[in-house]
Design a protein around this motif. Structure first.
Motif, PDB file in Angstrom:
ATOM      1  N   PHE A   1       1.498 -69.264 -96.781  1.00 16.63           N
ATOM      2  CA  PHE A   1       1.984 -68.649 -95.666  1.00 16.63           C
ATOM      3  C   PHE A   1       3.097 -67.614 -95.878  1.00 16.63           C
ATOM      4  O   PHE A   1       3.238 -66.705 -95.222  1.00 16.63           O
ATOM      5  CB  PHE A   1       2.627 -69.722 -94.613  1.00 16.63           C
ATOM      6  CG  PHE A   1       1.428 -70.802 -93.983  1.00 16.63           C
ATOM      7  CD1 PHE A   1       0.661 -70.295 -93.241  1.00 16.63           C
ATOM      8  CD2 PHE A   1       1.410 -72.074 -94.680  1.00 16.63           C
ATOM      9  CE1 PHE A   1      -0.517 -71.376 -92.864  1.00 16.63           C
ATOM     10  CE2 PHE A   1       0.577 -73.046 -94.207  1.00 16.63           C
ATOM     11  CZ  PHE A   1      -0.596 -72.344 -93.353  1.00 16.63           C
TER      12      PHE A   1
ATOM     13  N   GLY B   1       2.860 -63.769 -94.940  1.00 22.47           N
ATOM     14  CA  GLY B   1       3.683 -63.170 -94.047  1.00 22.47           C
ATOM     15  C   GLY B   1       4.584 -62.055 -94.796  1.00 22.47           C
ATOM     16  O   GLY B   1       4.883 -60.989 -94.200  1.00 22.47           O
TER      17      GLY B   1
ATOM     18  N   LYS C   1       2.194 -59.164 -94.567  1.00 26.90           N
ATOM     19  CA  LYS C   1       2.075 -58.587 -93.042  1.00 26.90           C
ATOM     20  C   LYS C   1       3.394 -57.614 -93.136  1.00 26.90           C
ATOM     21  O   LYS C   1       3.281 -56.692 -92.533  1.00 26.90           O
ATOM     22  CB  LYS C   1       2.113 -59.527 -92.424  1.00 26.90           C
ATOM     23  CG  LYS C   1       0.850 -60.101 -92.356  1.00 26.90           C
ATOM     24  CD  LYS C   1       0.752 -61.267 -91.102  1.00 26.90           C
ATOM     25  CE  LYS C   1      -0.707 -62.006 -91.118  1.00 26.90           C
ATOM     26  NZ  LYS C   1      -1.260 -62.452 -92.132  1.00 26.90           N
TER      27      LYS C   1
ATOM     28  N   THR D   1      -1.436 -54.359 -90.919  1.00 27.39           N
ATOM     29  CA  THR D   1      -1.157 -55.499 -90.174  1.00 27.39           C
ATOM     30  C   THR D   1      -1.419 -55.133 -88.617  1.00 27.39           C
ATOM     31  O   THR D   1      -2.499 -55.949 -87.956  1.00 27.39           O
ATOM     32  CB  THR D   1      -0.063 -56.337 -90.362  1.00 27.39           C
ATOM     33  OG1 THR D   1       0.147 -56.622 -91.672  1.00 27.39           O
ATOM     34  CG2 THR D   1       0.066 -57.409 -89.360  1.00 27.39           C
TER      35      THR D   1
ATOM     36  N   GLY E   1       4.484 -61.097 -89.146  1.00 28.33           N
ATOM     37  CA  GLY E   1       4.720 -61.501 -90.435  1.00 28.33           C
ATOM     38  C   GLY E   1       6.247 -62.195 -90.869  1.00 28.33           C
ATOM     39  O   GLY E   1       6.319 -63.141 -91.832  1.00 28.33           O
TER      40      GLY E   1
ATOM     41  N   THR F   1       7.698 -63.991 -88.973  1.00 28.32           N
ATOM     42  CA  THR F   1       7.686 -65.523 -88.160  1.00 28.32           C
ATOM     43  C   THR F   1       6.999 -66.172 -89.251  1.00 28.32           C
ATOM     44  O   THR F   1       7.622 -67.411 -89.592  1.00 28.32           O
ATOM     45  CB  THR F   1       6.834 -65.223 -87.041  1.00 28.32           C
ATOM     46  OG1 THR F   1       7.695 -64.629 -85.930  1.00 28.32           O
ATOM     47  CG2 THR F   1       6.989 -66.756 -86.455  1.00 28.32           C
ATOM     48  N   GLN F   2       5.872 -65.821 -89.657  1.00 35.29           N
ATOM     49  CA  GLN F   2       5.164 -66.535 -90.602  1.00 35.29           C
ATOM     50  C   GLN F   2       5.903 -66.766 -92.071  1.00 35.29           C
ATOM     51  O   GLN F   2       5.979 -67.840 -92.509  1.00 35.29           O
ATOM     52  CB  GLN F   2       3.843 -65.907 -91.144  1.00 35.29           C
ATOM     53  CG  GLN F   2       2.901 -66.963 -91.601  1.00 35.29           C
ATOM     54  CD  GLN F   2       1.516 -66.053 -91.612  1.00 35.29           C
ATOM     55  OE1 GLN F   2       1.324 -64.930 -91.274  1.00 35.29           O
ATOM     56  NE2 GLN F   2       0.556 -66.975 -91.613  1.00 35.29           N
ATOM     57  N   LEU F   3       6.680 -65.695 -92.586  1.00 40.41           N
ATOM     58  CA  LEU F   3       7.335 -65.787 -93.722  1.00 40.41           C
ATOM     59  C   LEU F   3       8.615 -66.838 -93.356  1.00 40.41           C
ATOM     60  O   LEU F   3       8.866 -67.732 -94.442  1.00 40.41           O
ATOM     61  CB  LEU F   3       7.994 -64.285 -94.226  1.00 40.41           C
ATOM     62  CG  LEU F   3       8.980 -64.180 -95.234  1.00 40.41           C
ATOM     63  CD1 LEU F   3       8.203 -64.837 -96.449  1.00 40.41           C
ATOM     64  CD2 LEU F   3       9.638 -62.902 -95.097  1.00 40.41           C
TER      65      LEU F   3
ATOM     66  N   LEU G   1       3.757 -72.327 -87.949  1.00 40.56           N
ATOM     67  CA  LEU G   1       2.596 -71.928 -88.862  1.00 40.56           C
ATOM     68  C   LEU G   1       1.340 -72.017 -88.265  1.00 40.56           C
ATOM     69  O   LEU G   1       0.246 -71.359 -88.500  1.00 40.56           O
ATOM     70  CB  LEU G   1       2.936 -72.721 -90.337  1.00 40.56           C
ATOM     71  CG  LEU G   1       4.326 -72.151 -91.015  1.00 40.56           C
ATOM     72  CD1 LEU G   1       4.177 -73.100 -92.369  1.00 40.56           C
ATOM     73  CD2 LEU G   1       4.029 -70.937 -91.562  1.00 40.56           C
TER      74      LEU G   1
ATOM     75  N   THR H   1       0.500 -69.153 -85.611  1.00 46.62           N
ATOM     76  CA  THR H   1       0.462 -67.788 -86.345  1.00 46.62           C
ATOM     77  C   THR H   1      -0.959 -67.845 -87.059  1.00 46.62           C
ATOM     78  O   THR H   1      -1.523 -66.970 -87.190  1.00 46.62           O
ATOM     79  CB  THR H   1       1.866 -67.689 -87.180  1.00 46.62           C
ATOM     80  OG1 THR H   1       1.755 -68.404 -88.425  1.00 46.62           O
ATOM     81  CG2 THR H   1       2.852 -67.171 -86.369  1.00 46.62           C
TER      82      THR H   1
ATOM     83  N   ASN I   1      -3.985 -65.433 -86.490  1.00 47.49           N
ATOM     84  CA  ASN I   1      -4.600 -64.727 -87.630  1.00 47.49           C
ATOM     85  C   ASN I   1      -6.166 -64.858 -87.904  1.00 47.49           C
ATOM     86  O   ASN I   1      -6.797 -64.223 -88.505  1.00 47.49           O
ATOM     87  CB  ASN I   1      -3.967 -64.991 -88.943  1.00 47.49           C
ATOM     88  CG  ASN I   1      -2.440 -64.177 -88.646  1.00 47.49           C
ATOM     89  OD1 ASN I   1      -2.304 -63.365 -88.292  1.00 47.49           O
ATOM     90  ND2 ASN I   1      -1.522 -65.048 -89.621  1.00 47.49           N
TER      91      ASN I   1
END
Length: 174
Positions: free
Chosen positions: A16, A20, A23, A30, A59, A61-63, A82, A85, A89
């Motif tokens: 993830f 992220g 992205k 993206t 991105g 948020t995921q990171l 996670l 998201t 995705n």
């Protein structure tokens, strides 16, 4: 924290975190890939937001959730983020994948299974209480204990009332 959680969280989060960061770094690509979903999201927002900005937000948020999860900070919340998201995705990748040949269809299926496995992993992590009872469980136990105590108090009060009525009844020698 157990050794398994100490090792498993960063391992699960690594995918993830990398996704992220990718992205964020490739926000144009993206935004293009997520365009159908992001366009609907942008239209639903009360203010105008560009698709590229929303792609960066996804991105980031995921990171961020990946880093929090890897570090064991707010693990249930970050795992839930996670899962959301990744589900988004997965849906987008499935819909936009090139399936012009047998190899491309096979690759799309492999990515789908990998993403669904990751969603399953973080969903499990989102309900993991690390051996400590959840707040909901604790509240249920408190409510059950209160109900038992109330029932016992009611029985004691009824017994005391019967005893008192026997003592006050005509012909009793109290």
């Amino acid at each position: 924290m157990s050794v398994v959680r100490f090792l498993a969280r960063p391992l699960l989060a690594s995918s993830f975190i990398v996704a992220g960061a990718d992205k964020l770094k490739n926000a144009d690509a993206t935004a293009e890939q997520l365009s159908p979903v992001l366009r609907r999201a942008a239209d639903a927002l009360p203010i105008r937001v560009e698709e590229k900005t929303l792609a960066r937000a996804v991105g980031a948020t995921q990171l961020g959730a990946g880093l929090l999860f890897a570090l064991g900070k707010a693990p249930r919340f970050s795992a839930s983020v996670l899962a959301m998201t990744t589900a988004l995705n997965t849906f987008v990748e499935w819909r936009t994948a090139d399936i012009g040949s047998k190899e491309l269809r096979s690759a799309r299926r492999a990515r789908l299974l990998k993403n669904l496995s990751l969603v399953g992993g973080v969903l499990l992590a989102s309900v993991d209480t690390a051996g400590r009872p959840s707040l909901a469980w604790r509240a249920q136990q408190i409510a059950a204990d209160a109900a038992k105590q109330t029932k016992a108090a009611k029985a004691d009060a009824a017994k005391a009332a019967r005893s008192a009525s026997r003592q006050l009844a005509p012909g009793s020698h109290a």
